[in-house]
Design a protein around this motif. Sequence first.
Motif, PDB file in Angstrom:
ATOM      1  N   GLY A 127     -33.448   4.818  10.420  1.00 18.02           N
ATOM      2  CA  GLY A 127     -33.708   5.111   8.997  1.00 18.02           C
ATOM      3  C   GLY A 127     -32.549   5.028   8.282  1.00 18.02           C
ATOM      4  N   ASP A 128     -31.472   5.247   8.730  1.00 18.21           N
ATOM      5  CA  ASP A 128     -30.162   5.124   8.011  1.00 18.21           C
ATOM      6  C   ASP A 128     -29.638   3.883   7.281  1.00 18.21           C
ATOM      7  OD1 ASP A 128     -29.658   7.837   8.205  1.00 18.21           O
ATOM      8  OD2 ASP A 128     -28.162   7.827   9.701  1.00 18.21           O
ATOM      9  N   ALA A 129     -30.089   2.891   8.516  1.00 14.33           N
ATOM     10  CA  ALA A 129     -30.122   1.326   8.255  1.00 14.33           C
ATOM     11  C   ALA A 129     -31.070   1.062   7.078  1.00 14.33           C
ATOM     12  CB  ALA A 129     -30.188   0.641   9.628  1.00 14.33           C
ATOM     13  N   LEU A 130     -32.106   1.413   7.089  1.00 10.06           N
ATOM     14  CA  LEU A 130     -33.058   1.108   6.035  1.00 10.06           C
ATOM     15  C   LEU A 130     -32.310   1.451   4.755  1.00 10.06           C
ATOM     16  CD1 LEU A 130     -36.668   1.678   7.170  1.00 10.06           C
ATOM     17  CD2 LEU A 130     -35.536  -0.568   6.136  1.00 10.06           C
ATOM     18  N   THR A 131     -32.004   2.720   4.568  1.00  5.98           N
ATOM     19  CA  THR A 131     -31.484   3.410   3.535  1.00  5.98           C
ATOM     20  C   THR A 131     -30.336   2.774   3.067  1.00  5.98           C
ATOM     21  OG1 THR A 131     -32.321   5.598   3.901  1.00  5.98           O
ATOM     22  CG2 THR A 131     -30.723   5.644   2.330  1.00  5.98           C
ATOM     23  N   GLY A 132     -29.468   2.143   3.991  1.00  8.23           N
ATOM     24  CA  GLY A 132     -28.196   1.634   3.578  1.00  8.23           C
ATOM     25  C   GLY A 132     -28.317   0.576   2.943  1.00  8.23           C
ATOM     26  N   GLY A 133     -29.470  -0.287   3.500  1.00  3.49           N
ATOM     27  CA  GLY A 133     -30.168  -1.733   3.065  1.00  3.49           C
ATOM     28  C   GLY A 133     -30.359  -1.739   1.615  1.00  3.49           C
ATOM     29  N   TYR A 134     -31.155  -0.652   1.314  1.00  2.00           N
ATOM     30  CA  TYR A 134     -31.573  -0.438   0.068  1.00  2.00           C
ATOM     31  C   TYR A 134     -30.582   0.040  -0.955  1.00  2.00           C
ATOM     32  CZ  TYR A 134     -36.447  -0.762   1.857  1.00  2.00           C
ATOM     33  OH  TYR A 134     -37.236  -1.315   2.512  1.00  2.00           O
TER      34      TYR A 134
END
Length: 178
Positions: A127-134
Amino acid sequence: MSGGISATTVALAATAAVGAYSAIQSGQSQSRQLQAQAQQQSNQAAYEKDAAVAQAEKIRKAAAQQQSAARAQLAGSGVAVSEGTAVTINDTIDLNAENDAQTALLTGSRRSNSLNDTAASYSSAAGDALTGGYLTAGATVLSSAARIGKGWSSTSPTASGSALGSGVKVPTGALSVY
């Protein structure tokens, strides 16, 4: 600038779009990888729990066989198997086996819990990786927008004032803040 969009502006906008897309794809890729690792850990946790149950059953079956062998030996030597020492031997075998079975279950449960905790950590990181990408995509777009805006407002001043990106000329000193 005279009314049109410059090549620099187009290049910056394209760079922003590519950078944002790349950041989102990277975040999604990392998220998928971390989710796969989380699933792998969850699967391993289930395996550990199942293996512990199977081990406990093997221990209990072995104890039952040992009890049968002990009873047969005692009966063969003429000892009554339903009283005294025979019962004590049978109870001791049963108690030791159940202790071993419970230890196997506890160990398996602890391993399973540890693996499930690791799986939860991987899921959270996904979830953090997705948020970081956005967030990186957003920062890329905003940074490029700021550079584009800076380009529009930083053309060289003319003799009669400053030339703004819109083509409007403002007298020198009109933009000063007091």
